[in-house]
Every structure is written in structure tokens, then in C-alpha cells.
Design an enzyme around this catalytic site. Structure first.
Site, PDB file in Angstrom:
ATOM      1  N   ASP A  53       0.856  -1.184   0.000  1.00  0.00           N
ATOM      2  CA  ASP A  53       0.000   0.000   0.000  1.00  0.00           C
ATOM      3  C   ASP A  53       0.890   1.231   0.000  1.00  0.00           C
ATOM      4  OD1 ASP A  53      -1.269   2.112   2.302  1.00  0.00           O
ATOM      5  OD2 ASP A  53      -2.518   1.577   0.571  1.00  0.00           O
ATOM      6  N   ILE A  54       0.546   2.210  -0.793  1.00  0.00           N
ATOM      7  CA  ILE A  54       1.294   3.474  -0.793  1.00  0.00           C
ATOM      8  C   ILE A  54       0.579   4.418   0.172  1.00  0.00           C
ATOM      9  CG2 ILE A  54       2.062   5.455  -2.167  1.00  0.00           C
ATOM     10  CD1 ILE A  54       3.459   2.786  -2.851  1.00  0.00           C
ATOM     11  N   HIS A 135       5.572  14.506 -15.201  1.00  0.00           N
ATOM     12  CA  HIS A 135       6.273  15.774 -15.385  1.00  0.00           C
ATOM     13  C   HIS A 135       6.295  16.536 -14.069  1.00  0.00           C
ATOM     14  CE1 HIS A 135       3.024  18.920 -15.627  1.00  0.00           C
ATOM     15  NE2 HIS A 135       2.300  17.942 -16.130  1.00  0.00           N
ATOM     16  N   ASP A 147      -1.444  19.426 -10.968  1.00  0.00           N
ATOM     17  CA  ASP A 147      -0.775  19.367 -12.270  1.00  0.00           C
ATOM     18  C   ASP A 147       0.635  19.940 -12.206  1.00  0.00           C
ATOM     19  OD1 ASP A 147      -1.280  20.956 -15.520  1.00  0.00           O
ATOM     20  OD2 ASP A 147      -0.177  19.147 -14.944  1.00  0.00           O
ATOM     21  N   GLU A 181       7.207  20.009 -19.556  1.00  0.00           N
ATOM     22  CA  GLU A 181       6.040  19.374 -20.204  1.00  0.00           C
ATOM     23  C   GLU A 181       5.070  20.443 -20.637  1.00  0.00           C
ATOM     24  OE1 GLU A 181       2.724  19.276 -19.106  1.00  0.00           O
ATOM     25  OE2 GLU A 181       1.933  17.733 -20.439  1.00  0.00           O
ATOM     26  N   GLU A 182       4.923  21.460 -19.808  1.00  0.00           N
ATOM     27  CA  GLU A 182       3.915  22.498 -20.077  1.00  0.00           C
ATOM     28  C   GLU A 182       4.275  23.360 -21.290  1.00  0.00           C
ATOM     29  OE1 GLU A 182       1.164  22.279 -18.763  1.00  0.00           O
ATOM     30  OE2 GLU A 182       1.284  21.622 -16.684  1.00  0.00           O
ATOM     31  N   ASP A 210      -0.081  12.028 -14.988  1.00  0.00           N
ATOM     32  CA  ASP A 210      -0.183  13.479 -15.124  1.00  0.00           C
ATOM     33  C   ASP A 210      -1.582  13.882 -14.683  1.00  0.00           C
ATOM     34  OD1 ASP A 210       0.355  15.815 -17.944  1.00  0.00           O
ATOM     35  OD2 ASP A 210      -0.205  16.144 -15.837  1.00  0.00           O
ATOM     36  N   HIS A 297      -4.242  24.850 -14.309  1.00  0.00           N
ATOM     37  CA  HIS A 297      -3.339  25.904 -14.806  1.00  0.00           C
ATOM     38  C   HIS A 297      -3.611  27.247 -14.159  1.00  0.00           C
ATOM     39  CE1 HIS A 297      -1.833  23.697 -18.683  1.00  0.00           C
ATOM     40  NE2 HIS A 297      -1.576  23.046 -17.572  1.00  0.00           N
TER      41      HIS A 297
HETATM   42  N1  DTR Z   1      -1.604  18.267 -20.852  1.00  0.00           N
HETATM   43  C1  DTR Z   1      -1.697  18.022 -19.426  1.00  0.00           C
HETATM   44  C2  DTR Z   1      -3.116  17.882 -18.956  1.00  0.00           C
HETATM   45  C3  DTR Z   1      -3.904  16.928 -19.751  1.00  0.00           C
HETATM   46  C4  DTR Z   1      -4.914  17.237 -20.579  1.00  0.00           C
HETATM   47  N2  DTR Z   1      -5.427  16.077 -21.136  1.00  0.00           N
HETATM   48  C5  DTR Z   1      -4.711  15.037 -20.667  1.00  0.00           C
HETATM   49  C6  DTR Z   1      -4.834  13.673 -20.926  1.00  0.00           C
HETATM   50  C7  DTR Z   1      -3.936  12.810 -20.293  1.00  0.00           C
HETATM   51  C8  DTR Z   1      -2.980  13.324 -19.421  1.00  0.00           C
HETATM   52  C9  DTR Z   1      -2.859  14.709 -19.160  1.00  0.00           C
HETATM   53  C10 DTR Z   1      -3.754  15.541 -19.801  1.00  0.00           C
HETATM   54  C11 DTR Z   1      -1.045  19.159 -18.686  1.00  0.00           C
HETATM   55  O1  DTR Z   1      -1.602  20.272 -18.703  1.00  0.00           O
HETATM   56  O2  DTR Z   1       0.005  18.903 -18.080  1.00  0.00           O
HETATM   57 ZN    ZN Z   2      -0.647  21.338 -17.273  1.00  0.00          ZN
HETATM   58 ZN    ZN Z   3       0.304  17.988 -16.472  1.00  0.00          ZN
HETATM   59 CA    CA Z   4      -2.743   3.743  -0.336  1.00  0.00          CA
END
Ligand code: DTR
Ligand code: ZN
Ligand code: ZN
Ligand code: CA
Length: 327
Positions: A53-54, A135, A147, A181-182, A210, A297
Site C-alpha cells: 500500500d502506498i 512531469h 498538475d 512538459e507544459e 499526469d 493551470h
Molecule cells: N496536458 C496536461 C493535462 C492533460 C490534458 N489532457 C490530458 C490527458 C492525459 C494526461 C494529461 C492531460 C497538462 O496540462 O500537463
Molecule cells: Zn498542465
Molecule cells: Zn500535467
Molecule cells: Ca494507499
């Protein structure tokens, strides 16, 4: 259950003959029947080790650290800003202390220096490498706790659980935290494009996380590699939690570069700015008509912007997949 990349092996004709395939094809094949190989002793099957378990409290402690890092560095953890490198140093410090072999990959993007963090767990078959990643960067408008502090923290805590348990899987485990990533999946694309093809061929799978703690959560599973998808769906079925396939389309996160390179990919997602439907609220709870994450965001993407149950379930699903696909 090891993850096998779909490579068809050529089998000697005699084996095919013995296997009945050629007789089924009635192809006249002049081969001397090979002597039957001695029956191999059935290998002693050791029960597969179950993932631990985490503890969600541990995952949340990492989120608190990310929040503090953002507060001490201009309110964000974005690419090219001090808060990003401070986040990476925090994660690296935990991994180094736990016995991982870590490396930092540097790259340039949009006039700033970016960094990927890679952590290898010593041991396992070097020719069969399972990766799990997230990310680590936020947008510049806030601390980026859902995020993608949630994915980063859950991958970190799973790696630490591997170390705590002394798990020695058959496959080699590699964990990764991506920069930029962004800005357009820059760090993961840089990693994959700079990985020698022989090294890329060793990857049996890449698992991406993510946004896995959205405050009004959905339970979405990537519908890319069927075997990986089934591992996640079976885990949730065991919890009695319905899942949907993630339909926001390919290319939305760091698994894209791996998929383009032919690596089996999968992952989990709890939703961003799209609105939860009434049907989804009926099966998952939460509020219909509102976004899965109304702080997507935004500056309000803080430690208050996380659903603990979703984070806990997805952290446990992450560990389950790592154990299951690497044993
Ligand atoms: N692009 C990601 C958020 C995001 C949007 N749709 C998906 C589908 C699967 C994983 C992530 C995402 C971000 O803003 O980091
Ligand atoms: Zn994002
Ligand atoms: Zn993201
Ligand atoms: Ca757990």
C-alpha cells in the site's frame, strides 16, 4: 506478469511442424524431425510479490514540500524558474538517500535551461526496462500541485516503496521526472529522441501519471497498450470503482514521445478543465456540471486542490502496475 513488446519470434520449421502449424498448412516441408527436447523441469513458480500500500500521507507530504518550494520561489515550479530546479533537487535527494542511481539530463527550451531526472533501481534484467514517470514542472501561474505535483509525488513514493521493500523484480525499474512538459512535452521528447535506439528497444513499457488527484475526480485509464490498460482496469475493478478510457486524445502528455517510438504506454488521469457529466457524477461522486479540476493551470492549484481518495487510489494503482509489469 512481464510486459512483452510485440515482437514475433521466428520459430524453426521443426518446432512449427511439431506444433502442428505446418501440417495445418499442408506445406510439404522436408525437415528431419528434431529429437524432442527433454521436458524442462517446471520452474518453481514463486507467488508474485504484491505491491505494498502506498501511504497517501507520504504522497501528501511531498505535495506540501512542492507547495513550500513554490512559495519560496516566486509562487511556481515552472520550467526555467528556480522553483523547478528546487523541486528536482528535493526529489533527487530522496532518491539518492534511498539507494537509487540518479542522473540529471539538461536541455534548453524557450531560452531557459530544463532538466529531466532519471532514477534507476539497481538490479533486474538490463535488457527489459520498465519505466514510470511524471512531469515535475508547473505552469508559471501557480504551484502546480495537482498538475503535476500529484503524478510526481506518487511516482516518487512508489520508487521509495520499492527501496523500502527491497523489491528485486525480474525487469529493471527506471523512474523519471520530466521538465518543460507544459511547454509542449519538451523534456520527455528530448529524453526519447536522445536515447540510443538499442536502449529504446529495451523499454518494455512507459507508465505516465499526469494529474491523478483532481478535486472533482474522474477515473480515466489510457487506452493505448491493451496489457497495461488491463492491469489498471483490473486494479480498479478490484476496488469496485468504474473507469473510463482517457479520450482527450494522444499527445496530451509525456507518454506521447514513447508511444511514437513504439514503446507500450499506459497511464492514469483524473481530469482537467472538462466538465463532469451527470452520469459520471452518479458513478464517481463529485459534482456534475463542474470541471474535474477548476483550478487547472491556475494559481489555486494548491494542496487544497487535491482529492485525497483519488490520489490514494491512483498511487496504489501506480504501485500495483509497477509490481505487476516488472515481476
Ligand atoms: N496536458 C496536461 C493535462 C492533460 C490534458 N489532457 C490530458 C490527458 C492525459 C494526461 C494529461 C492531460 C497538462 O496540462 O500537463
Ligand atoms: Zn498542465
Ligand atoms: Zn500535467
Ligand atoms: Ca494507499
Amino acid at each position: 506478469m512481464p510486459l512483452r513488446r510485440t515482437r514475433l519470434r521466428s520459430r524453426p520449421a521443426a518446432a512449427l511442424l511439431a506444433g502442428g502449424l505446418l501440417t495445418a498448412l499442408h506445406v510439404p516441408v522436408a525437415v528431419a524431425a528434431e529429437p524432442a527436447a527433454p521436458a524442462a523441469a517446471p520452474e518453481a513458480r514463486v507467488a508474485p510479490e504484491q505491491a505494498p500500500d502506498i501511504p497517501v500521507a507520504n504522497v501528501k507530504a511531498h505535495l506540501s514540500q512542492f507547495q513550500s518550494i513554490a512559495a519560496a520561489n516566486g509562487g511556481n515550479r515552472a520550467h526555467g524558474r528556480p522553483g523547478y530546479r528546487a523541486s528536482l533537487d528535493y526529489v533527487k535527494g530522496k532518491l539518492d538517500a534511498a539507494g537509487f542511481t540518479t542522473s540529471i539530463q539538461q536541455f534548453s527550451a524557450s531560452g531557459g535551461t530544463g532538466y529531466n531526472l532519471i532514477a534507476d533501481w539497481p538490479g533486474g534484467d538490463p535488457n527489459q526496462v520498465l519505466m514510470a514517470g511524471a512531469h515535475l514542472d508547473s505552469v508559471s501561474s501557480g504551484p502546480g500541485i495537482n498538475d503535476n505535483g500529484t503524478g510526481s509525488a506518487a511516482v516518487l513514493e512508489t520508487a521509495l516503496a520499492v527501496a523500502r521493500s527491497g523489491y528485486q523484480p525480474r525487469e529493471h525499474l527506471r523512474f523519471s521526472w520530466w521538465g518543460a512538459e507544459e511547454l509542449g512535452l519538451v523534456g520527455s521528447r528530448y529524453y526519447v529522441s536522445n536515447l540510443p535506439s538499442a536502449e529504446r528497444a529495451k523499454l518494455t513499457g512507459y507508465l505516465n501519471f499526469d494529474m491523478i488527484g483532481s478535486p472533482n475526480p474522474g477515473y480515466f485509464v489510457y487506452d493505448d497498450d491493451p496489457q497495461i490498460e488491463k492491469v489498471f482496469k483490473d486494479f480498479y475493478a478490484g476496488l469496485g470503482v468504474a473507469t473510463e478510457i482517457e479520450t482527450e486524445g494522444d499527445g496530451r502528455s509525456d507518454h506521447a514521445a514513447f508511444k511514437s517510438a513504439g514503446v507500450p504506454v499506459g497511464g492514469l488521469f483524473t481530469g482537467a478543465s472538462r466538465t463532469k457529466s451527470s452520469a459520471q457524477a452518479a458513478k464517481w461522486g463529485g459534482t456534475a456540471g463542474l470541471p474535474f479540476d477548476r483550478c487547472y493551470h491556475s494559481s489555486c492549484d494548491t494542496t487544497s486542490n487535491v482529492n485525497d481518495t483519488a490520489l490514494d487510489r491512483n498511487s496504489d494503482a501506480l504501485a500495483h502496475a509497477v509490481w505487476t509489469l516488472s515481476e
